[in-house]
Design a protein around this motif. Structure first.
Motif, PDB file in Angstrom:
ATOM      1  N   VAL A 290      -0.095   3.229 -15.300  1.00 26.85           N
ATOM      2  CA  VAL A 290       0.903   4.401 -15.369  1.00 26.85           C
ATOM      3  C   VAL A 290       0.753   5.559 -13.710  1.00 26.85           C
ATOM      4  O   VAL A 290      -0.727   5.787 -13.166  1.00 26.85           O
ATOM      5  CB  VAL A 290       0.308   5.202 -15.756  1.00 26.85           C
ATOM      6  N   VAL A 291       1.960   5.111 -13.033  1.00 22.35           N
ATOM      7  CA  VAL A 291       0.848   5.437 -11.582  1.00 22.35           C
ATOM      8  C   VAL A 291       1.051   7.082 -11.843  1.00 22.35           C
ATOM      9  O   VAL A 291       0.347   7.772 -10.664  1.00 22.35           O
ATOM     10  CB  VAL A 291       2.403   4.703 -10.685  1.00 22.35           C
ATOM     11  N   ALA A 292       2.032   7.681 -12.409  1.00 18.37           N
ATOM     12  CA  ALA A 292       2.535   9.519 -12.363  1.00 18.37           C
ATOM     13  C   ALA A 292       3.003   9.631 -13.311  1.00 18.37           C
ATOM     14  O   ALA A 292       3.881   9.556 -13.586  1.00 18.37           O
ATOM     15  CB  ALA A 292       2.513   9.459 -10.604  1.00 18.37           C
TER      16      ALA A 292
ATOM     17  N   ALA B 286      10.692  11.947  -5.618  1.00 16.96           N
ATOM     18  CA  ALA B 286      10.585  10.646  -4.820  1.00 16.96           C
ATOM     19  C   ALA B 286       9.177  10.814  -4.057  1.00 16.96           C
ATOM     20  O   ALA B 286       8.614  12.256  -4.036  1.00 16.96           O
ATOM     21  CB  ALA B 286      11.171  10.829  -3.272  1.00 16.96           C
ATOM     22  N   THR B 287       8.216   9.634  -4.026  1.00 17.17           N
ATOM     23  CA  THR B 287       7.124   9.880  -3.399  1.00 17.17           C
ATOM     24  C   THR B 287       7.132   8.236  -2.753  1.00 17.17           C
ATOM     25  O   THR B 287       7.980   7.589  -2.651  1.00 17.17           O
ATOM     26  CB  THR B 287       6.652   9.718  -3.985  1.00 17.17           C
ATOM     27  N   ARG B 288       5.822   8.080  -2.787  1.00 19.29           N
ATOM     28  CA  ARG B 288       4.942   6.315  -2.381  1.00 19.29           C
ATOM     29  C   ARG B 288       3.900   5.881  -3.330  1.00 19.29           C
ATOM     30  O   ARG B 288       3.263   7.234  -3.783  1.00 19.29           O
ATOM     31  CB  ARG B 288       5.140   6.914  -0.947  1.00 19.29           C
ATOM     32  N   ILE B 289       4.146   4.687  -3.258  1.00 19.61           N
ATOM     33  CA  ILE B 289       3.414   4.013  -4.729  1.00 19.61           C
ATOM     34  C   ILE B 289       2.502   2.470  -3.648  1.00 19.61           C
ATOM     35  O   ILE B 289       3.466   2.319  -2.996  1.00 19.61           O
ATOM     36  CB  ILE B 289       3.834   3.720  -6.272  1.00 19.61           C
ATOM     37  N   ARG B 290       1.701   2.705  -4.969  1.00 21.69           N
ATOM     38  CA  ARG B 290       1.039   1.374  -4.344  1.00 21.69           C
ATOM     39  C   ARG B 290       1.192   0.787  -5.694  1.00 21.69           C
ATOM     40  O   ARG B 290       1.491   0.391  -6.500  1.00 21.69           O
ATOM     41  CB  ARG B 290      -0.772   1.495  -4.555  1.00 21.69           C
TER      42      ARG B 290
ATOM     43  N   ASN C 176      -0.085  -3.734 -12.160  1.00 15.82           N
ATOM     44  CA  ASN C 176      -0.742  -2.861 -10.827  1.00 15.82           C
ATOM     45  C   ASN C 176      -2.130  -2.713 -12.240  1.00 15.82           C
ATOM     46  O   ASN C 176      -2.167  -2.827 -13.573  1.00 15.82           O
ATOM     47  CB  ASN C 176      -0.837  -1.404 -10.675  1.00 15.82           C
ATOM     48  N   PRO C 177      -3.676  -2.248 -11.680  1.00 20.98           N
ATOM     49  CA  PRO C 177      -4.796  -2.437 -12.452  1.00 20.98           C
ATOM     50  C   PRO C 177      -4.527  -1.043 -13.823  1.00 20.98           C
ATOM     51  O   PRO C 177      -4.648  -1.355 -14.516  1.00 20.98           O
ATOM     52  CB  PRO C 177      -5.626  -2.388 -11.831  1.00 20.98           C
ATOM     53  N   ARG C 178      -4.290  -0.185 -12.460  1.00 22.36           N
ATOM     54  CA  ARG C 178      -3.581   0.897 -13.941  1.00 22.36           C
ATOM     55  C   ARG C 178      -2.247   1.169 -13.872  1.00 22.36           C
ATOM     56  O   ARG C 178      -1.654   1.901 -12.710  1.00 22.36           O
ATOM     57  CB  ARG C 178      -4.515   1.904 -13.460  1.00 22.36           C
TER      58      ARG C 178
ATOM     59  N   GLU D 193      -7.778  -6.339  -1.270  1.00 20.98           N
ATOM     60  CA  GLU D 193      -9.121  -5.884  -0.335  1.00 20.98           C
ATOM     61  C   GLU D 193     -10.537  -6.349  -0.816  1.00 20.98           C
ATOM     62  O   GLU D 193     -10.696  -5.675  -2.160  1.00 20.98           O
ATOM     63  CB  GLU D 193      -8.714  -4.599   0.610  1.00 20.98           C
TER      64      GLU D 193
ATOM     65  N   HIS E  38       0.752  -0.948   0.062  1.00 19.26           N
ATOM     66  CA  HIS E  38       0.026  -0.082   0.061  1.00 19.26           C
ATOM     67  C   HIS E  38       0.655   1.386  -0.471  1.00 19.26           C
ATOM     68  O   HIS E  38       0.265   2.653  -0.364  1.00 19.26           O
ATOM     69  CB  HIS E  38      -0.736  -0.003   0.974  1.00 19.26           C
ATOM     70  N   SER E  39       1.924   1.297   0.044  1.00 22.87           N
ATOM     71  CA  SER E  39       2.920   2.502   0.297  1.00 22.87           C
ATOM     72  C   SER E  39       4.497   1.703   0.283  1.00 22.87           C
ATOM     73  O   SER E  39       5.079   1.165   1.601  1.00 22.87           O
ATOM     74  CB  SER E  39       2.624   2.810   1.952  1.00 22.87           C
TER      75      SER E  39
END
Lengths: 107, 149
Positions: free
Chosen positions: B94-96, B110-114, B90-92, B148, B62-63
């Motif tokens: 393209v994250v960002a 830097a970031t946090r992704i799923r 991932n289902p999508r 979930e 999740h992070s």
């Protein structure tokens, strides 16, 4: 929307400072059901723009792959004292804004 | 040079080489090729210049902390225009996408992704001359995101 911007209070002219923002937002993916089994619609912060003294220095276009309570960190070279202004918008149309001031010394 | 340092150097070089080879091989993977085309609009993608720094083992999908660095002088003539993060399983995927410029001073975000699966996290960088470069890192996730319900 609650948010926190972290920039150093002071920097020297020409220094590269790390700018960090954390925003409180669930970043709903659209895949998560609520307690009644209904899908919670996708709602993420899709666009964030950071301006320094009015000119754009960073932009993020985000999808549901960004974790909840998004955290972004990026560098900016500062030449003069000024203000970072963050603006963002989520899929529901809600907007947020946050600011931080930095003092840049000449030498 | 102390043995440990030499070992670390050779092993990182080896790992880097392996990853490059893997990334090159994976470009023949049709799914990944389609995804890359979607991002670059069909422009060729070069391997290298982009480093993706993630924990090799993430407890929580999740992070997951991700840092992307691109080897660029970040001058007005030669800089990174855009960095796109991809998680192809991932289902999508393209994250960002992040827009930078010469005022950034260095090309780093830097970031946090799923992460919904064990996979390579890829970063594509478009330079000011229009060329695309790619790097990636393999992340093993123990608790996956998006499961979930």
């Amino acid at each position: 929307m609650l948010s926190r911007v972290q920039v150093p209070a002071n920097a020297r002219r020409g220094e590269i400072v790390q700018v960090r923002i954390a925003i409180q937002h669930p970043m709903e993916t659209g895949y998560r059901p609520d307690n009644f089994g209904r899908r919670i619609p996708k709602n993420v912060i899709n666009t964030l723009i950071c301006r320094y003294n009015g000119s754009e220095v960073f932009r993020a276009e985000m999808g549901s792959g960004i974790a909840a309570n998004p955290l972004l960190q990026f560098p900016v070279r500062v030449q003069e004292s000024g203000e970072f202004v963050f603006e963002w918008r989520d899929d529901s149309g809600e907007r947020g804004e946050s600011r931080a001031v930095i003092t840049v010394s000449a030498d | 040079m102390p043995d440990r340092r030499r070992f670390l150097l050779t092993s990182t070089a080896l790992a880097g080489g392996l990853l490059c080879a893997r990334l090159a091989a994976a470009q023949q993977n049709p799914q990944r090729a389609a995804l890359l085309r979607e991002v670059t609009g069909g422009a060729p993608v070069n391997a290298g210049r982009v480093t993706v720094d993630t924990p090799p083992l993430a407890d929580n999908g999740h992070s997951v902390a991700v840092r992307v660095m691109v080897d660029s002088p970040m001058t007005a003539q030669d800089h990174v225009r855009r960095i796109t993060l991809l998680a192809e399983r991932n289902p999508r995927p393209v994250v960002a996408s992040f827009t930078l410029g010469p005022h950034s001073g260095k090309a780093e975000i830097a970031t946090r992704i799923r992460l919904a699966d064990i996979q390579d996290v890829l970063a594509l960088a478009q330079l000011s001359d229009g060329s695309w470069w790619m790097g990636g890192a393999h992340v093993v996730v123990t608790e996956l995101a998006c499961l979930e319900g």
